[in-house]
Design an enzyme around this catalytic site. Sequence first.
Site, PDB file in Angstrom:
ATOM      1  CG  ASP A   1     -26.788 -31.720 -95.850  1.00  0.00           C
ATOM      2  OD1 ASP A   1     -26.697 -32.762 -96.365  1.00  0.00           O
ATOM      3  OD2 ASP A   1     -27.219 -30.681 -96.658  1.00  0.00           O
TER       4      ASP A   1
ATOM      5  CB  VAL B   1     -26.740 -20.535-102.933  1.00  0.00           C
ATOM      6  CG1 VAL B   1     -25.567 -19.451-102.370  1.00  0.00           C
ATOM      7  CG2 VAL B   1     -26.941 -21.480-101.814  1.00  0.00           C
TER       8      VAL B   1
ATOM      9  N   GLY C   1     -28.704 -25.710-103.007  1.00  0.00           N
ATOM     10  CA  GLY C   1     -28.428 -26.798-101.987  1.00  0.00           C
ATOM     11  C   GLY C   1     -29.705 -27.564-101.372  1.00  0.00           C
TER      12      GLY C   1
ATOM     13  CE1 TYR D   1     -32.866 -29.367 -94.568  1.00  0.00           C
ATOM     14  CE2 TYR D   1     -30.512 -29.806 -95.089  1.00  0.00           C
ATOM     15  CZ  TYR D   1     -31.725 -30.130 -94.369  1.00  0.00           C
ATOM     16  OH  TYR D   1     -31.720 -31.412 -93.996  1.00  0.00           O
ATOM     17  N   GLY D   2     -32.085 -24.950 -99.946  1.00  0.00           N
ATOM     18  CA  GLY D   2     -32.378 -23.833-100.566  1.00  0.00           C
ATOM     19  C   GLY D   2     -31.695 -23.438-101.729  1.00  0.00           C
TER      20      GLY D   2
ATOM     21  CE  LYS E   1     -29.651 -22.986 -98.403  1.00  0.00           C
ATOM     22  NZ  LYS E   1     -28.815 -23.199 -97.284  1.00  0.00           N
TER      23      LYS E   1
END
Length: 281
Positions: free
Chosen positions: A135, A29, A24, A26-27, A42
Site C-alpha cells: 500500500d 491512527v 488509513g 487499514y485502520g 494504529k
Amino acid sequence: MDANNYINSIDFTKITNSKEIATGTYGIVFKGQYDNKTVALKQFIQYADNRNVETALRNLRDVRHPNILTLIGDSSNGSSVYSIMEYADGGSLKDFLHNTPLIEYTFNHVVNWALQYFSAVAYLHSRKPSLLHGDLKPSNMLLMDNRRVLKISDFGSVRAEATTNTNQRTNVPYMAPETFKGVKRSQPSEVYTCSIILWEMMSRKQVYENVDQSLHIMRECENGMRPNLEDIKMVYPEELKKLIVDSWEADPLKRPKINLFVDFFSKYFEQNNIIAADLSI
C-alpha cells in the site's frame, strides 16, 4: 485476540492522551503518550478473519530499518487491536507536497527522500520470506527531523510475497497495471509504484489528477497511460529518466530491480557531496 501472542504486549491503560489524527486504509491512527514518549497508535479495522491483523504484526515484529516506522509494541482494548509505533512529527509526504502553504524544495531533497524509501522497500524485498508493503503511496510516507528523514508506514497490508493478492484495498493511481487483471502483487509491481511516487515528488502534481474515476484510470493504464515526464520541471539525470520509464513497462519482467534505484541515488548522493544535515525544511 490474545494479546499474549504479540510482541511487547502493552497495558492499554498506560497509553494516555490519545487523539485521533488520521484514517488509513487499514485502520485509524491516534497520537498518544506512552512511557513519557509521543507515540502513534494504529487501531486496526476488524476484519471477519482477524488473522489478517495477526499476520501484519507477525510480519513486522522483526522488521528493523532506519526508514521504516519502528513498531514499539502492540496493545488491545476490548475487541480492538493496536500497534504502537514511533510518532513522525513532520506529517506525511502527501501533505507536504500538496497542502498549502507550499514549501520549496530541490532535486537534492528528492534524492534524499527517494534513497530512503527505495532502500526501505529493498530491505522488505530482501527479507526471507520476501515481504511486500502492498500500500505504498505518499500518505504512507512520513517525515521527521525537520523533514530530512522519511519513513514508510501503514503496514496493515505487509505480508509475504507468495501470499499477496490483489483484493487488498489501495489507491489505484499507484497500482501497477497487471494487478488490475488479477495478477498478484510482486516486487516488480512495487518498483512501478515507487517510481510513480518519485514522479509525484519531482513534478509536485497529483497522479492522474485530471482523470476523475478509478475505473477510468485502470482502463487507461492498461492501455499504456503513464504520468507525463514533461510535468517534471526539475533538472535531473538522463540515467534516472531511463530508470523511471523502464519501471513503467507493462511487462513486470522488463522493469529494473529496485536496487538499481538504490545504487543510483546512493551514487548521486556521494558524487554531489549532498549532506543530509543541510536538507532541513
